[in-house]
Design an enzyme around this catalytic site. Structure first.
Site, mmCIF file in Angstrom:
data_model
loop_
_atom_site.group_PDB
_atom_site.id
_atom_site.type_symbol
_atom_site.label_atom_id
_atom_site.label_comp_id
_atom_site.label_asym_id
_atom_site.label_seq_id
_atom_site.Cartn_x
_atom_site.Cartn_y
_atom_site.Cartn_z
ATOM 1 N N CYS A 86 24.276 36.708 14.182
ATOM 2 C CA CYS A 86 24.676 35.354 14.581
ATOM 3 C C CYS A 86 25.250 34.608 13.384
ATOM 4 O O CYS A 86 24.615 34.522 12.335
ATOM 5 C CB CYS A 86 23.445 34.615 15.109
ATOM 6 S SG CYS A 86 23.738 32.878 15.433
ATOM 7 N N LYS A 129 -6.182 -8.204 -2.440
ATOM 8 C CA LYS A 129 -7.289 -8.033 -3.390
ATOM 9 C C LYS A 129 -7.640 -9.349 -4.052
ATOM 10 O O LYS A 129 -6.761 -10.167 -4.337
ATOM 11 C CB LYS A 129 -6.884 -7.077 -4.522
ATOM 12 C CG LYS A 129 -6.677 -5.667 -4.142
ATOM 13 C CD LYS A 129 -6.460 -4.831 -5.405
ATOM 14 C CE LYS A 129 -5.132 -4.121 -5.333
ATOM 15 N NZ LYS A 129 -4.884 -3.217 -6.442
ATOM 16 N N LYS A 158 0.874 -1.158 0.000
ATOM 17 C CA LYS A 158 0.000 0.000 0.000
ATOM 18 C C LYS A 158 0.921 1.220 0.000
ATOM 19 O O LYS A 158 1.683 1.440 0.939
ATOM 20 C CB LYS A 158 -0.899 0.028 1.234
ATOM 21 C CG LYS A 158 -1.857 1.202 1.238
ATOM 22 C CD LYS A 158 -3.018 0.967 2.179
ATOM 23 C CE LYS A 158 -4.174 1.914 1.938
ATOM 24 N NZ LYS A 158 -3.878 3.292 2.299
HETATM 25 S S1 IVH Z 1 -6.439 -0.775 -4.491
HETATM 26 C C1 IVH Z 1 -10.682 1.087 -3.635
HETATM 27 N N1 IVH Z 1 -3.912 -0.775 -4.117
HETATM 28 O O1 IVH Z 1 -5.413 3.332 -0.724
HETATM 29 C C2 IVH Z 1 -10.159 -0.272 -3.450
HETATM 30 N N2 IVH Z 1 -5.120 1.090 -3.253
HETATM 31 O O2 IVH Z 1 -7.735 2.362 -1.990
HETATM 32 C C3 IVH Z 1 -8.993 -0.643 -4.283
HETATM 33 N N3 IVH Z 1 -3.679 2.787 -2.177
HETATM 34 O O3 IVH Z 1 -6.396 6.181 -1.432
HETATM 35 C C4 IVH Z 1 -7.772 -0.027 -3.803
HETATM 36 N N4 IVH Z 1 -1.766 1.738 -2.516
HETATM 37 O O4 IVH Z 1 -5.055 5.294 -3.569
HETATM 38 C C5 IVH Z 1 -5.038 -0.085 -3.889
HETATM 39 N N5 IVH Z 1 -1.620 -0.947 -3.910
HETATM 40 C C6 IVH Z 1 -2.738 -0.272 -3.696
HETATM 41 C C7 IVH Z 1 -2.746 0.960 -3.036
HETATM 42 C C8 IVH Z 1 -3.966 1.629 -2.826
HETATM 43 C C9 IVH Z 1 -2.341 2.807 -2.012
HETATM 44 C C10 IVH Z 1 -4.595 3.835 -1.724
HETATM 45 C C11 IVH Z 1 -5.572 4.331 -2.738
HETATM 46 C C12 IVH Z 1 -6.688 4.891 -1.895
HETATM 47 C C13 IVH Z 1 -6.654 4.013 -0.704
HETATM 48 C C14 IVH Z 1 -7.802 3.038 -0.807
#
Ligand code: IVH
Length: 714
Positions: free
Chosen positions: A430, A285, A113
């Site tokens: 200074c 996912k 993430k």
């Molecule tokens: S997938 C909406 N993958 O997390 C569900 N989100 O998504 C699918 N984010 O602000 C999300 N890294 O921009 C996904 N590898 C990743 C991610 C990611 C960061 C962020 C995204 C959003 C939040 C929720």
């Protein structure tokens, strides 16, 4: 058209070089050659405006600033993601999916993430149409101009489908973040707390040139709207991204059981500090799009995805000492000197303790065992003290006492102005602040000394030719001409040119601007140049309206009355206003100059440092004069047409906005950036669109330049 082909050719060629440079790290041409092609295209585009293309590689450097971001609806809502905080919660998530799909084994992926700012890129017919932030999930800000400056985002796709929405994260790579903060620190600017803030702050800028200058990058992690490509699962989407050379998030683990998920999460934890960007979790996912449809969404997040959040790693270590750093603006920052420990991928031996208040809040004492972590996984911080491990009779830490109320760099006086958390060294001379004060002193809005930027200031201080701004007036032509500068960086970054001298020509120019500063630069700019806390451009301007020359300021009755205003005659608060003061009311002092500024000015003139400055100015025979002196009541009335009135300026006017701002301010008015019901007038030029509409809706009168002129004449 003669140039169509060449323009098209150059665009393709430059795009190819961008790709080679920024994504493949395998440039084929030198920077100089790239610049040549770039300038050729720029020239041709300027001469052929009908061939404008927002996705031309020339837009990578950023065009004109915007007034505000437009909002746009998302094609599909941009949802949030549910967080999981323990292995138990991962287990529950997995079981829910098994149940919903009625399957034992499920195909899932685990990936980092990314800790950045979510962004949606809309490609139509293969070119980037627009880019949106998440906003409220249904509507986002159109940040296309800013996104076009992000080098690893392709602006054109070959053989693309009619519509493709790529969702991903914009972030600042760790290395670029560190460099940016160092630069900002050295320039005396506030540093960003973490890469995410730096990214969000940068993307909020209305000036794409600012964005172009910051090291942002993008990684795709999801598919949005899509017409014309058949994809059954996220893997098909990844192949499509690779095909279009759109950078995507990695690494990815393909998993099928709870055990495999947990192993992937652990493996990622070991790797994530080496990815070069911030990560704050692992996204799990479902792989197949059909199955995603089956499990569906809640109103805020999909049921087919979740984010496991890593707890920040914390370690115990010994706080060996607290040292005090003098920043380049005089701020005194306490720093924890720690027994080195390994935390979140690096060894930590120092951490900022911010200020005395923070030390008291956490009750941090030298000799304590403390818990450290990396805030935002990047910047080390002291979280708390392990009270049980404190040695007996450990005294509390008190910054000014530890310093004996003296700056550790110059022994000068330190003070903590009311309402501020930081102690600071108030000595204008200074040495720790020398480079900042000299650079500020010579800046365009101050004395405008030609050729004296930061790098020259550094050299002057290093060679001890100057240790404070006023030393500049004692420099000889010879000293300056022979000043050695660092070797210039060549454009290809490979060859090193010889050491450089400042040289006679530049020395001459600088000496001439010093003469000009001495004789012609008005009092207001001198006051601003002196870098006195709370005396900005506008306060300096108002001071110079009220005082004929610098030498009378230390004894000024007006400054003294203003500084005493908060206690004035023990009046009730509502009466403690400039307008009610028997001596002040006649001056109609505007809002740019208040008691706090006056107090700072007085403190400065009374301090040893301030006295030295006045003494030096006397010796140098410098006594700057006001160019807007108008303190008498009649002059006040005649000249201060706009006292108490706030203007907002929009659209293109016949002269730079700065000039209109000055005109309004010289007449007592204020200029603000946004319209509210308190705005008196909107001064609108060509194309003042959105602000004009807002003004009309609030009933704020909209005037043009001609009307403004008439008001001034009447
Ligand atoms: S997938 C909406 N993958 O997390 C569900 N989100 O998504 C699918 N984010 O602000 C999300 N890294 O921009 C996904 N590898 C990743 C991610 C990611 C960061 C962020 C995204 C959003 C939040 C929720």
């Amino acid at each position: 058209m003669l140039f169509d082909n060449r323009i098209a050719e150059l665009r393709i060629e430059l795009n190819r070089h961008n790709q080679l440079y920024y994504q493949d790290a395998q440039p084929e041409v030198s920077d100089a050659e790239y610049d040549r092609l770039f300038r050729e295209l720029e020239g041709l585009e300027k001469a052929n405006p009908e061939l404008y293309d927002p996705n031309s590689p020339t837009h990578r450097v950023g065009g004109a600033p915007l007034e505000a971001f437009e909002q746009r609806a998302h094609l599909l809502p941009m949802l949030s993601i549910d967080d999981l905080f323990s292995e138990e919660e991962v287990n529950e998530f997995f079981k829910r999916l098994q149940k919903a799909l009625n399957l034992e084994k499920i195909s899932l992926t685990v990936e980092p993430k990314i800790d950045g700012v979510a962004c949606s890129l809309i490609y139509r017919g293969g070119s980037l149409d627009y880019a949106l932030t998440r906003g409220d999930g249904n509507r986002g800000d159109d940040i296309s101009q800013n996104v076009r400056t992000i080098r690893n985002i392709p602006l054109n796709l070959k053989n693309a489908p009619p519509l493709l929405e790529v969702r991903g994260e914009i972030f600042m790579p760790s290395e670029g973040f560190a460099k940016l903060n160092t630069q900002r620190d050295e320039a005396g600017l506030d540093t960003f707390a973490n890469p995410r803030n730096a990214t969000a702050g940068t993307l909020k800028s209305l000036d794409p040139k600012v964005v172009a200058s910051r090291p942002l990058a993008f990684l795709a992690h999801g598919l949005g709207a899509n017409e014309g490509s058949d994809m059954a699962n996220e893997d098909d989407f990844r192949k499509l991204l690779d095909n279009f050379q759109i950078p995507r998030n990695s690494p990815v683990w393909y998993v099928h059981t709870l055990d495999e998920i947990l192993t992937a999460i652990r493996e990622l934890d070991n790797k994530r500090h080496d990815l070069g960007h911030g990560t704050d979790g692992a996204v799990i996912k479902l792989l197949n799009f059909k199955e995603r449809e089956t499990v569906g969404f809640t109103s805020r997040a999909p049921r087919w995805a979740a984010a496991f959040k890593y707890p920040p790693e914390q370690k115990e270590t010994l706080l060996k000492d607290i040292t005090i750093q003098v920043g380049r603006t005089g701020v005194l920052t306490p720093v924890a000197e720690l027994e080195p420990v390994f935390v979140s991928g690096t060894t930590v031996s120092r951490a900022t303790l911010h200020n005395q208040e923070e030390i008291e809040r956490k009750d941090v004492r030298i000799g304590d065992t403390v818990i450290v972590e990396k805030a935002g996984e990047i910047i080390p911080s002291v979280v708390s003290v392990v009270a049980t491990k404190r040695p007996e009779n450990t005294p509390p830490f008190h910054l000014p006492t530890a310093l004996n109320y003296k700056c550790p760099s110059c022994d000068g006086p330190i003070e903590k102005p009311d309402g501020f958390v930081a102690w600071r060294c108030v000595n204008f001379e200074c040495p720790a602040q020398a480079v900042t004060s000299i650079t500020h002193f010579s800046g365009r809005k101050a004395l405008d000394l030609d050729g004296l930027g930061e790098s020259v200031a550094i050299k002057l201080v290093e060679t001890k030719l100057a240790s404070s701004p006023l030393d500049l007036f004692s420099l000889s032509l010879n000293d300056l001409a022979n000043l050695h500068l660092d070797p210039a960086k060549s454009s290809d970054g490979l060859t090193q040119s010889k050491e450089r001298r400042f040289g006679e020509k530049r020395a001459n120019t600088l000496i001439n601007s010093l003469i000009k500063a001495r004789e012609e630069i008005p009092l207001s700019r001198w006051l601003f140049a002196m870098g006195i806390s709370q005396i900005g451009e506008s306060a300096a301007r108002e001071l110079s309206r009220l005082h004929e020359k610098l030498s009378i300021l230390p004894e000024s009755r007006i400054v003294a009355d203003l500084a005493d205003l908060p206690n004035f005659a023990e009046l009730s608060k509502s009466k403690r206003k400039k307008e009610n003061h028997p001596r002040l009311q006649q001056y109609q002092i505007d809002d740019n100059l208040g008691p706090v500024a006056a107090q700072h000015l007085r403190t400065f003139f009374r301090s040893e440092a301030g006295k030295t400055v006045l003494e030096k100015l006397r010796e140098l025979g410098i006594n700057p004069k006001s160019d807007n002196f108008a303190p008498t009541p009649t002059a006040v009335k005649e000249g201060r047409l706009f006292t108490g009135k706030t203007f907002v300026i929009t659209g293109t006017l016949s002269a730079p906005r700065q000039e209109f701002k000055k005109l309004i301010e010289d007449n007592g008015g204020k200029v603000s950036g946004s319209i509210s019901s308190k705005t008196e007038f909107l001064l609108s030029g060509e194309g003042g669109g959105s602000k004009q509409a807002k003004a009309e809706s609030l009933g704020v009168p909209v005037i043009d330049e001609i009307t403004l002129n008439e008001m001034l004449k009447s």
